[in-house]
Design a protein around this motif. Structure first.
Motif, mmCIF file in Angstrom:
data_model
loop_
_atom_site.group_PDB
_atom_site.id
_atom_site.type_symbol
_atom_site.label_atom_id
_atom_site.label_comp_id
_atom_site.label_asym_id
_atom_site.label_seq_id
_atom_site.Cartn_x
_atom_site.Cartn_y
_atom_site.Cartn_z
ATOM 1 N N UNK A 93 0.826 -1.204 0.000
ATOM 2 C CA UNK A 93 0.000 0.000 0.000
ATOM 3 C C UNK A 93 0.863 1.258 0.000
ATOM 4 N N UNK A 94 1.958 1.223 0.714
ATOM 5 C CA UNK A 94 2.864 2.367 0.733
ATOM 6 C C UNK A 94 3.394 2.653 -0.666
ATOM 7 N N UNK A 95 3.832 1.604 -1.369
ATOM 8 C CA UNK A 95 4.343 1.796 -2.729
ATOM 9 C C UNK A 95 3.239 2.259 -3.677
ATOM 10 N N UNK A 96 2.032 1.704 -3.533
ATOM 11 C CA UNK A 96 0.915 2.110 -4.396
ATOM 12 C C UNK A 96 0.592 3.581 -4.178
ATOM 13 N N UNK A 97 0.543 4.000 -2.918
ATOM 14 C CA UNK A 97 0.213 5.397 -2.617
ATOM 15 C C UNK A 97 1.298 6.365 -3.075
ATOM 16 N N UNK A 98 2.524 5.861 -3.226
ATOM 17 C CA UNK A 98 3.636 6.702 -3.683
ATOM 18 C C UNK A 98 3.859 6.621 -5.198
ATOM 19 N N UNK A 99 2.961 5.947 -5.910
ATOM 20 C CA UNK A 99 3.118 5.802 -7.364
ATOM 21 C C UNK A 99 3.184 7.163 -8.035
ATOM 22 N N UNK A 100 4.018 7.267 -9.052
ATOM 23 C CA UNK A 100 4.186 8.526 -9.787
ATOM 24 C C UNK A 100 3.528 8.484 -11.158
ATOM 25 N N UNK A 101 3.411 7.282 -11.748
ATOM 26 C CA UNK A 101 2.916 7.221 -13.130
ATOM 27 C C UNK A 101 1.771 6.236 -13.312
ATOM 28 N N UNK A 102 1.979 4.992 -12.903
ATOM 29 C CA UNK A 102 0.959 3.985 -13.211
ATOM 30 C C UNK A 102 0.970 2.847 -12.205
ATOM 31 N N UNK A 103 -0.175 2.143 -12.150
ATOM 32 C CA UNK A 103 -0.329 0.979 -11.290
ATOM 33 C C UNK A 103 -1.068 -0.095 -12.077
ATOM 34 N N UNK A 104 -0.564 -1.307 -12.006
ATOM 35 C CA UNK A 104 -1.232 -2.456 -12.625
ATOM 36 C C UNK A 104 -1.553 -3.459 -11.516
ATOM 37 N N UNK A 105 -2.811 -3.934 -11.496
ATOM 38 C CA UNK A 105 -3.237 -4.846 -10.435
ATOM 39 C C UNK A 105 -3.972 -6.034 -11.041
ATOM 40 N N UNK A 106 -3.601 -7.218 -10.592
ATOM 41 C CA UNK A 106 -4.342 -8.440 -10.914
ATOM 42 C C UNK A 106 -4.759 -9.049 -9.587
ATOM 43 N N UNK A 107 -6.067 -9.106 -9.343
ATOM 44 C CA UNK A 107 -6.583 -9.694 -8.103
ATOM 45 C C UNK A 107 -8.012 -10.146 -8.335
ATOM 46 N N UNK A 108 -8.326 -11.414 -8.074
ATOM 47 C CA UNK A 108 -9.691 -11.886 -8.337
ATOM 48 C C UNK A 108 -10.719 -11.327 -7.363
ATOM 49 N N UNK A 109 -10.261 -10.826 -6.219
ATOM 50 C CA UNK A 109 -11.172 -10.305 -5.204
ATOM 51 C C UNK A 109 -10.734 -8.908 -4.789
ATOM 52 N N UNK A 110 -11.694 -8.064 -4.487
ATOM 53 C CA UNK A 110 -11.422 -6.670 -4.158
ATOM 54 C C UNK A 110 -12.232 -6.260 -2.931
ATOM 55 N N UNK A 111 -11.751 -5.245 -2.213
ATOM 56 C CA UNK A 111 -12.523 -4.641 -1.130
ATOM 57 C C UNK A 111 -12.835 -3.192 -1.488
ATOM 58 N N UNK A 112 -14.017 -2.710 -1.125
ATOM 59 C CA UNK A 112 -14.406 -1.336 -1.478
ATOM 60 C C UNK A 112 -13.429 -0.278 -0.990
ATOM 61 N N UNK A 113 -12.876 -0.453 0.207
ATOM 62 C CA UNK A 113 -11.953 0.552 0.737
ATOM 63 C C UNK A 113 -10.720 0.688 -0.136
ATOM 64 N N UNK A 114 -10.285 -0.422 -0.734
ATOM 65 C CA UNK A 114 -9.092 -0.374 -1.584
ATOM 66 C C UNK A 114 -9.432 0.135 -2.982
ATOM 67 N N UNK A 115 -10.657 -0.119 -3.436
ATOM 68 C CA UNK A 115 -11.106 0.492 -4.689
ATOM 69 C C UNK A 115 -11.070 2.011 -4.556
ATOM 70 N N UNK A 116 -11.460 2.507 -3.377
ATOM 71 C CA UNK A 116 -11.427 3.958 -3.142
ATOM 72 C C UNK A 116 -9.996 4.493 -3.238
ATOM 73 N N UNK A 117 -9.024 3.683 -2.793
ATOM 74 C CA UNK A 117 -7.618 4.090 -2.935
ATOM 75 C C UNK A 117 -7.255 4.281 -4.406
ATOM 76 N N UNK A 118 -7.716 3.348 -5.248
ATOM 77 C CA UNK A 118 -7.408 3.445 -6.676
ATOM 78 C C UNK A 118 -8.107 4.651 -7.310
ATOM 79 N N UNK A 119 -9.340 4.912 -6.905
ATOM 80 C CA UNK A 119 -10.067 6.063 -7.446
ATOM 81 C C UNK A 119 -9.361 7.359 -7.052
ATOM 82 N N UNK A 120 -8.883 7.416 -5.819
ATOM 83 C CA UNK A 120 -8.146 8.591 -5.357
ATOM 84 C C UNK A 120 -6.904 8.822 -6.217
ATOM 85 N N UNK A 121 -6.170 7.744 -6.488
ATOM 86 C CA UNK A 121 -4.961 7.863 -7.308
ATOM 87 C C UNK A 121 -5.307 8.217 -8.750
#
Length: 253
Positions: free
Chosen positions: A21-49
């Motif tokens: 999460x620390x590295x994701x929040x510090x991303x400067x350009x892009x993030x790629x994620x593969x995960x069959x399951x998700x939580x709403x709180x973490x989706x909000x992190x991606x929307x924020x970024x």
């Protein structure tokens, strides 16, 4: 893919996602994620970024965690756009105007007939209520036409690029491959892999395994594999327009 002799860090235990999460929040350009399951709180992190301008690519399955709960995942990522049929709207507005005129006529005629009949004892004017009844049924028909008139139709788009692959467990796919990988790539420079789903329990509570590597050759190979899944997997996907129609109400007028 297979890659040998990569330099990596290994973590086993709880809170395996803290560094991720620390590295994701510090991303400067892009993030790629593969995960069959998700939580709403973490989706909000991606929307924020995403709103900060970080390019997000997400690969998941239609067995998304909490999808049927109160706080849903995918409808945060699917944007509904409503389109208006102007000709149908004009037609409906004309019917509404006609309905109002008929209502005024019904009330007005009844107001005239009642005193004429009961005060002046002109019983023959009672036949006028036949016209009132006819106007009532005509207006009722028009009101039903107004309620059934389709004015709006809807299309859906992704907030940022994502793929939702159909799970073979749902029995509606000829494909037998379930995307069960958990892969995270930050700025095409850091990659994570392991048992860690992009869920609150996976990040904090579960006993998980994960590796982290910044080995350029290893990361390049992982990025290539993620891109292959995203663009050339030939796996069955959820149709965005159909799924959007299941997630959102679509009033017709």
């Amino acid at each position: 893919m297979f890659y040998n002799n990569a330099v990596c860090d290994i973590y086993i235990g709880k809170s395996a996602g803290a560094k991720l999460l620390q590295d994701i929040r510090n991303a400067k350009r892009n993030i790629k994620i593969v995960s069959p399951y998700l939580s709403p709180s973490l989706i909000k992190e991606l929307i924020f970024l995403h709103n900060k301008g970080i390019k997000i690519s997400l690969i998941t399955s239609d067995e998304i965690e909490d999808f049927y709960g109160y706080d849903k995942n995918i409808n945060k990522l699917i944007v509904q756009k409503r389109h208006t049929d102007e000709k149908a709207k004009q037609s409906r507005d004309s019917l509404i105007s006609l309905s109002g005129t008929l209502l005024f006529a019904i009330i007005g005629l009844a107001v005239i007939l009642v005193p004429v009949i009961f005060l002046l004892k002109e019983w023959k004017f009672a036949y006028g209520f036949i016209l009132v009844i006819i106007l009532f049924f005509v207006r009722d028909f028009i009101v039903r036409q107004i309620k059934s008139k389709r004015i709006y139709h809807y299309t859906y788009k992704q907030l940022f690029p994502f793929k939702v692959f159909i799970s073979p467990n749902n029995g509606n796919s000829f494909n037998k491959t379930f995307i069960h990988s958990k892969i995270y790539v930050v700025d095409d420079e850091i990659a994570y892999m392991g048992s860690l789903n992009f869920t609150a329990k996976g990040i904090k509570d579960n006993h998980e395994t994960r590796i982290r590597t910044a080995d350029p050759n290893a990361v390049a190979g992982i990025v290539e594999e993620v891109n292959k899944i995203f663009f050339n997997s030939n796996l069955a996907e959820r149709d965005l327009q159909f799924w959007g129609s299941q997630l959102y109400p679509e009033p017709i007028n």
